[in-house]
Each structure stands twice: as structure tokens, then as C-alpha cells.
Design an enzyme around this catalytic site. Sequence first.
Site: not given
Length: 615
Positions: A317-318, A351
Site C-alpha cells: 500500500e505504502h 496521509d
Amino acid sequence: MKQVNSSDDISWRRQSTKSDALLTVKNFDNILCRDPINGLKEIDELLGIKSPSELKVGEAEILASETLISDSDKFALYEAIKNITFVSESQKQKISKSIKPIYGLSIWEKYVPIKSVGLYIPGGTAPLISSFLMQAIPAITAGCEQIIICTPPDKFGSIHPAILWVAKELSIKNIYKIGGAQAVLAMANGYCGIPKVNKIFGPGNSYVAEAKNYVSQKIAIDMYAGPSEVMVVTNDENKAKIAASDVLSQLEHGADSCAFVLSESSVVLRSIKREITQQVSSLKRKDQLTEAVKNILLIKTESSKNTIEMINDCAPEHLVLLDDDFTLYVDSIYSAGSVFCGSQTPVAFGDYASGTNHVLPTGGWARSESGLSVSDFMKKISFQNCNATAFNYLAPTVMKLSELEQLDAHTQSVFIRKKIATKKPRSVFLKRQTNETSIYTSIEIDGTGIYKVDTGVKFLDHMLDQFSKNSLINIYLKATGDLAIDAHHTIEDTAILLGDALSQAMGERSNINRYASSTLIMDEARAQIDIDLCTRSNLNLKIPELSEYIGDFPSEMLTHFLDTLVKHLKFSCHIDIDGKNSHHMIEILFKCLGKSFQEALKINKQQATSTKGIL
């Protein structure tokens, strides 16, 4: 926390909770389906949580948020709103440029917002205000008419005031105090008085993710967005502290979050492991993090190539590329949700406030899915329109294909229209087969300059592309020849077929301009070309001496190509070229020839074909 080698059999993610989550989702769905209004209270009792007195947040509660958060909090939120809005606006597509694959056929696409969307905002362990921004701003930018928000309340039955303040600033009023799988089920089915939506968005734990998969059989969802995950790559021991902080920043989302650390150095991995242990003890959510660190995998890789292989296999994801040589990796990465490059780019920036979206594919879905964007809140509608010319051009193809599939109603729908489409298209499909070459071409005179040419002689392809673009004649040509010997037959037969095809496509050559003269320059090169599209063949070519080869094209074949084209197309052509660079001189020749054809082929009903009555 476990350390392994890249050569080991690595299981990237735990799969054990999925079946349990699915059973829970199905049970909740049965309860809510049986009693859509009061079923939520039964679920809350099963979960041991207090049901809010009012499910929908009232206007007074939203307005009260203005005094419940500080000015510094508002400033930070404004900055995030500004950047996310900027990125979202840049992503928005309204109406695509109209294209014309063939003359008379217009195709365009219109982007329209999805009418009603449901946004899930996690809040079980922390109020994810940023997740609200990441979903709501693209939805507003897209123009969605109805935006439904579902987010779990705290133990006092309240929504965090920052979420309500953002809702006030964004003019969002439909906010419901409901979380977990039950929130997804409610938005998908209209349970609990919550409006049913067309598409559901938002990250969450494994139960939320499973609920989204469950309802995706009947309603659209954005993506699989389950527990948070991060992969950090570094070979620099001095960055151990930074690496550990990025790992923990994602693990604090939940005990089921996971992290992967890749390094070619065991020393670096051990340093990062020590840092993680030290940093956990100083963080507020250390109890949860102590559980989550069990999901960390430290992987020793063998090389940068091996590291890239591991990244793409995991599809995190990251992805954090901490070292200064991150440019060595970026071009080879094709499976990751969002990538953070360099030691000054923490995941936390993405984020919260850099503007990129933090709703990203997890669970390996980054192999085929992208992060959330404005386009996810829109849908695309295609439009097309044919005039008589385009109809007559496409009709034989469509009728033949529908006959092959034995769908005669399709054939009939075209045949019936033939009576009203009277204009004959100036187009043709031809094939030439010899012992040396196999060539086929599709020519459309009334085109838009679309070309796809592959003769195997790259410079010739480039020249025919220039001719097509400047004449606006659509040319599709594919040649397979004996290039292993030389290019002679391929070049010659291409000229033969192209000349024959253009001649047939022109038909009787009536009511056209017929004559044209063009002059073009390209740097030091100049071209003057005069043509007469009569049926008499004549070539008069004046051009300085050329270098032996231009790319893979033997320059001695230029005269032969043009002479062959003239003989088979049957027209008179006077070409006068001046210049020094061989490439420039030939390129300006084909461009100028194209311009001349564009003018000579124009329909002109006032133009007398010839005093003789025929050409």
C-alpha cells in the site's frame, strides 16, 4: 517481528481472519435485512457497544464544532483541504476531445459524477479526519449530488468535532453514527434509514473490507482497502531511526496492520529492529503497537534488482524508498499504492496534507488497482455519430463480422440503413501478395491523418506517416518482406500497393480540385511540389545528391519509390527539392507531397474535370 531472506518462501499477508470476517458480515446482513430499522441495536449488543440515541448527526451538533477545535487545528485542516483540492481539481475530467477514427465518424466521451456515494470514515481506534478529507474532497470536486458519511461514534456517542467541522466547511450534512461492517451494509441496502448509495468508498479493518467485497455483488465499491501496510527500503544504517518511525506510523492504525522492511544489509535490518522496539515504548498506543509489531517482516535482499522484484511481488500500500538513490528504483516499480521517495518524505505527508490521496489498495491489490482519485467518483459515457461517408465505409466490415457470429439482426440493422446512406466513401482495402512480400493496406481519403504503418523499413514508415498526417489520408499499411536480403522488394511493392489503393479510392476522380501546388521548408531544406491528379503518369524530380542511407532506407530507392507510386496512382508530379541534410530533404518532400494531395483531393463540384469530359 521476524527476519528472513528474500530466497525464503515468503507469505506477505495473513489470510486467517477473512473467513471469520465473512461469517460476521453475513450474520450482520441477515439481522439488518430482517429488521432494517432496529437491527442495528441487536448488532451493537452483540459487539458490546452503546447505540447512539440518534443515528443521524443533527445540524446543531455540526455547528457546535466551530468552538470545539482550536484555530491551529483549523489552520492545519485548511492547509490539507487546499492541497487535496488542488490535486483533485487537476484530476477532474469533463469531456474528452472528440476523435475521428475515420472521416465522418465522431467519437467522444463525457464524464459525469456518480449521483450518490457513501463514504466510510474509520474511527474505531482513532478519528481519521484525514480519511474524511481524502474521500469527501474528490467527491465534491467530481460533483456528486448526495454524499453520505458513516463513521463510528466514541464511547459517549459523539463524533470527533474536527470531523464535524470539516463537514461544515465542505457543506456536508448527511452524517451517520455507525461504523464497521454494519455501516457498509446500511449504505449498500438502505438499512437503518440511511439512504442507499450507488458506490461505497473508504478504508477500514478486515471486517469493513470484507463487507465491501460482500456488497460488491450488487453495488460498486472503490477498492479493497483493508488493514494498513507499509514497506520501507533502505541500505543506510544511519536511516534506521527514520525507517522505524515510518513502520510504526502505519502499524498504529490497528493490530492487524503489517510492515515489511527490505535491505541488502543484515546490519541495517538489526538496527531498524532495535529502533522499532525502542520507539514503541515511548508512543501513546504502545499496547496496540506491541501486538502489531508481530506483523513486521524484515527481509534481507541480495541486490537492488532483487529488492525491486520483492517490491513488485508484494505490491505494498505504502512504499518508502529512504535512500538518496531512489531514482534507481522508480522506473522499475509497477506495483505499489503510493511511493515516498527520499528521507525527507514521510508517509505521514501523504496521509495528511501533501495532496495525494491516502485511500490506497491493500492486500496486494496494488498490482491492478490505483489509489483513490476524482475519476473514481465519476463515470464515463461514450458517444458516437456517423455520417453517410463513415456509414458506407464501416457497413461492409460490420455486416461481415455479424455474419461470422451468425447474428443476423445485427446485419439487418446495418442493411436497412444502407438505403438512406447514399454517399459513396472514398476508401479501399487492398492486398498484394508476391513471392517476396505480403502487404495489405486500408486507405481512407476523407480521413483525419490517422496512420499506422509498418513496412519493416523504419525510415519509410516515418515518411509515410508524414504523408498521411499532412494529406489527412488515413493509412493503415502492414508489410512483410524479404528484408533479410534487402529492402528493394518491400519498398517497391509498398509503392505499387499504395498507388493502386489511392487510385481505386479516388474512383472516377470527378468533382475534385485536381491541381495543387505546395511549398514547405524544414530548417535548411525546401520543397516545391506541383501535382495534377489526371490519369497520365509523369514524374519530374529534382533533388541534390543524398547520402547512401538515411536510417535503414537506401536513398537510391527514393526515385524508384516515387516513380512506381506515380505510375500506379496515375498522376503528374513535379518535385523540386533543395537542401543539405538528406533526412530533412526527404522528409520535407513527403510532407509537401501530402499537403499537395490534401488540396488536390478536396471535393469541388464547380471544378470541371477536363475539357475532354474525362481525365
